[in-house]
Design an enzyme around this catalytic site. Structure first.
Site, short mmCIF file in Angstrom:
data_model
loop_
_atom_site.label_atom_id
_atom_site.label_comp_id
_atom_site.label_asym_id
_atom_site.label_seq_id
_atom_site.Cartn_x
_atom_site.Cartn_y
_atom_site.Cartn_z
N ASP A 148 38.11 52.81 40.23
CA ASP A 148 37.91 51.96 39.05
C ASP A 148 36.48 52.18 38.54
O ASP A 148 36.21 53.17 37.86
CB ASP A 148 38.19 50.52 39.46
CG ASP A 148 38.15 49.53 38.32
OD1 ASP A 148 38.29 49.96 37.17
OD2 ASP A 148 37.97 48.32 38.56
N PHE A 197 44.79 46.13 34.56
CA PHE A 197 44.93 45.70 35.95
C PHE A 197 46.34 45.99 36.45
O PHE A 197 47.32 45.63 35.82
CB PHE A 197 44.62 44.21 36.09
CG PHE A 197 44.39 43.80 37.51
CD1 PHE A 197 43.14 44.00 38.10
CD2 PHE A 197 45.41 43.28 38.28
CE1 PHE A 197 42.94 43.67 39.44
CE2 PHE A 197 45.22 42.95 39.61
CZ PHE A 197 43.97 43.15 40.19
N ARG A 210 51.39 43.53 47.02
CA ARG A 210 51.14 44.83 47.66
C ARG A 210 52.45 45.51 48.02
O ARG A 210 52.51 46.74 48.13
CB ARG A 210 50.30 44.65 48.93
CG ARG A 210 48.88 44.16 48.68
CD ARG A 210 48.06 44.29 49.95
NE ARG A 210 46.81 43.57 49.92
CZ ARG A 210 45.67 44.03 49.39
NH1 ARG A 210 45.64 45.21 48.83
NH2 ARG A 210 44.57 43.31 49.41
P1 IMP Z 1 35.71 50.25 42.22
O1 IMP Z 1 34.60 50.06 43.23
O2 IMP Z 1 35.45 49.45 40.98
O3 IMP Z 1 36.02 51.69 41.94
O4 IMP Z 1 36.95 49.53 42.78
C1 IMP Z 1 37.81 50.03 43.68
C2 IMP Z 1 38.59 48.88 44.28
O5 IMP Z 1 38.79 47.80 43.36
C3 IMP Z 1 39.96 49.37 44.65
O6 IMP Z 1 39.97 49.89 45.95
C4 IMP Z 1 40.79 48.12 44.50
O7 IMP Z 1 40.76 47.38 45.69
C5 IMP Z 1 40.11 47.32 43.43
N1 IMP Z 1 40.78 47.51 42.13
C6 IMP Z 1 40.28 48.15 41.06
N2 IMP Z 1 41.16 48.13 40.03
C7 IMP Z 1 42.24 47.46 40.47
C8 IMP Z 1 43.50 47.10 39.87
O8 IMP Z 1 43.83 47.41 38.72
N3 IMP Z 1 44.36 46.40 40.66
C9 IMP Z 1 44.08 46.05 41.93
N4 IMP Z 1 42.92 46.35 42.54
C10 IMP Z 1 42.00 47.05 41.81
#
Ligand code: IMP
Ligand code: MG
Length: 225
Positions: A148, A197, A210
């Site tokens: 993300d 999301f 999940r």
């Molecule tokens: P980042 O550090 O922002 O890249 O986030 C990664 C983590 O955020 C992932 O491993 C997920 O646990 C959570 N995450 C990010 N986007 C989503 C989403 O759309 N749905 C559910 N979890 C998300």
């Protein structure tokens, strides 16, 4: 006379099974094949929660992609062993499926991190559970559910590279390319998705969903439960 045990189990050649009979979901009255799809996901609104989900990537599309990713990893690491490191909890289902499509000597390890407050703003990550085994000289594939902002991957990459693996690759089922706050990239990407999301196939909303077999966009959600 019984054949020797070994020749029955390897190489594996399953006998064709009878086609499953079509069943009907008691609540929705929709038909489904019991061994392929659960009826729940034909429902745009997951009953009882007030949340509205729509399917973005079906379980069949996921399964086909996971096979492709497994073949690529198998080819890239031919003749070597790899350790898959799953990022808890979201990557658990992806790791379980991906591992079974990798035809190599595979072992598992897990890591868990969490964000301090809102990591989207602060970018601060806390290590909850480190890997159990030494990574020195090993081929590591970090298995993530979704990329993300890139903040989590950046933190874990730095942490694990310090353990001196022989190779360090990242396999992410989903990639929200447009959401990046810091540069981060996976070596094996399943699907690039819009910045929305999503839940299912390991991904949660408040620990729920999940277990959904498909990846779904969370269109609206209720704040009640
Ligand atoms: P980042 O550090 O922002 O890249 O986030 C990664 C983590 O955020 C992932 O491993 C997920 O646990 C959570 N995450 C990010 N986007 C989503 C989403 O759309 N749905 C559910 N979890 C998300
Ligand atoms: Mg996660």
């Amino acid at each position: 006379m019984r054949k020797p045990f070994k020749s029955e189990t390897w190489p594996y050649s399953p006998k064709p099974t009878a086609q499953p009979s079509v069943k009907q979901c008691p609540s929705t009255k929709q038909s489904f094949e019991p061994t392929t799809l659960r009826p729940l996901m034909y429902h745009p609104i997951v009953q009882g929660t007030g949340d509205k989900l729509t399917v973005l990537i079906t379980r069949e599309q996921i399964a086909a992609k996971v096979v492709e990713m497994g073949v690529r990893i198998t080819t890239d690491f031919a003749g070597q062993s790899v350790v898959l490191i799953g990022v808890l909890r979201g990557a658990a289902i992806f790791l379980a499926d991906l591992a079974r499509q990798i035809d190599l000597d595979v072992s598992f390890d897990f890591i868990a991190v969490s964000s301090y407050g809102n990591s989207k703003q602060s970018g601060e990550i806390k290590l909850i559970k480190d890997v159990d085994d030494s990574l020195e000289g090993r081929n590591v594939i970090l298995v993530e559910d979704i990329l993300d902002t890139g903040i989590t991957l950046t933190y874990i990459r730095k942490l694990l590279l310090a353990r001196q693996p022989r190779a360090f690759k990242v396999a992410a089922l989903l990639d929200k390319v447009a959401a990046r706050k810091v540069p981060a990239q996976a070596d094996y990407v399943g699907f690039q998705i819009p910045d929305q999301f999503v839940v299912g196939y390991g991904l949660d909303f408040g620990q729920r969903y999940r277990n959904l077999p498909h990846v779904c966009i969370m269109e609206t959600y209720s704040d009640g439960n």
